[in-house]
Design an enzyme around this catalytic site. Sequence first.
Site, PDB file in Angstrom:
ATOM      1  N   TYR A  65       0.860  -1.176   0.283  1.00  0.00           N
ATOM      2  CA  TYR A  65      -0.210  -0.150   0.247  1.00  0.00           C
ATOM      3  C   TYR A  65       0.747   1.260  -0.428  1.00  0.00           C
ATOM      4  O   TYR A  65       0.821   2.030  -0.567  1.00  0.00           O
ATOM      5  CB  TYR A  65      -1.194   0.180   0.961  1.00  0.00           C
ATOM      6  N   HIS A  73       2.838   1.716  -3.099  1.00  0.00           N
ATOM      7  CA  HIS A  73       1.368   1.445  -4.283  1.00  0.00           C
ATOM      8  C   HIS A  73       1.092   3.512  -5.088  1.00  0.00           C
ATOM      9  O   HIS A  73       1.332   4.296  -4.507  1.00  0.00           O
ATOM     10  CB  HIS A  73       0.319   1.412  -3.561  1.00  0.00           C
TER      11      HIS A  73
END
Lengths: 105, 105
Positions: free
Chosen positions: A73, A76
């Site tokens: 995450y 990302h």
Amino acid sequence: MGEVKHILLAKFKEGISEQQIDDLIKGYANLVNHCETMKSFKWGKDVSVENLHQGYTHVFESTFETTEGIAAYISHPAHVEFATVFLDQLEKVLVVDYKPTSVEP
Amino acid sequence: MGEVKHILLAKFKEGISEQQIDDLIKGYANLVNHCETMKSFKWGKDVSVENLHQGYTHVFESTFETTEGIAAYISHPAHVEFATVFLDQLEKVLVVDYKPTSVEP
């Protein structure tokens, strides 16, 4: 099943409007639609009365299944893009990750 | 049904042993058995890698149904007794309370 909580505490800079804060919160929530390891997102304003909040006014809570999922995450592109905008609006930020564990009495 | 999260971040003083920390965590967890407004307790060590944890190493998460329930907990004799011992072992502490709220996209 495991679960890892990613807690971000924020204090926004002076002069940021409620509308801007609302928009940032929506942008944060929208990361769930882009980062598949991010399972859920919740937030709330600090309402504590003990005066131990160190100036932080907002809590952002997201949930992952693994610490690797949090790493994915963080790197990302959707998160990187959002974080650049978001962090620029903050006077203070604090982030902790933890696996919520119960205690046997 | 509403729910209010009470999040305490802690950094223990130098020299506190793991055994002492375990005992303090058990004492914290045991408050569930004394303070009826405290619905659940979980904890975890910080495992974040972003280096935004400001030195805090432990997260303690308890859940209440109302902010009034948190106020009752804070003033409860069992909490007052535990907090006196617990806070004395901490180098840093931060507490926030919030109502976890979802965002409509």
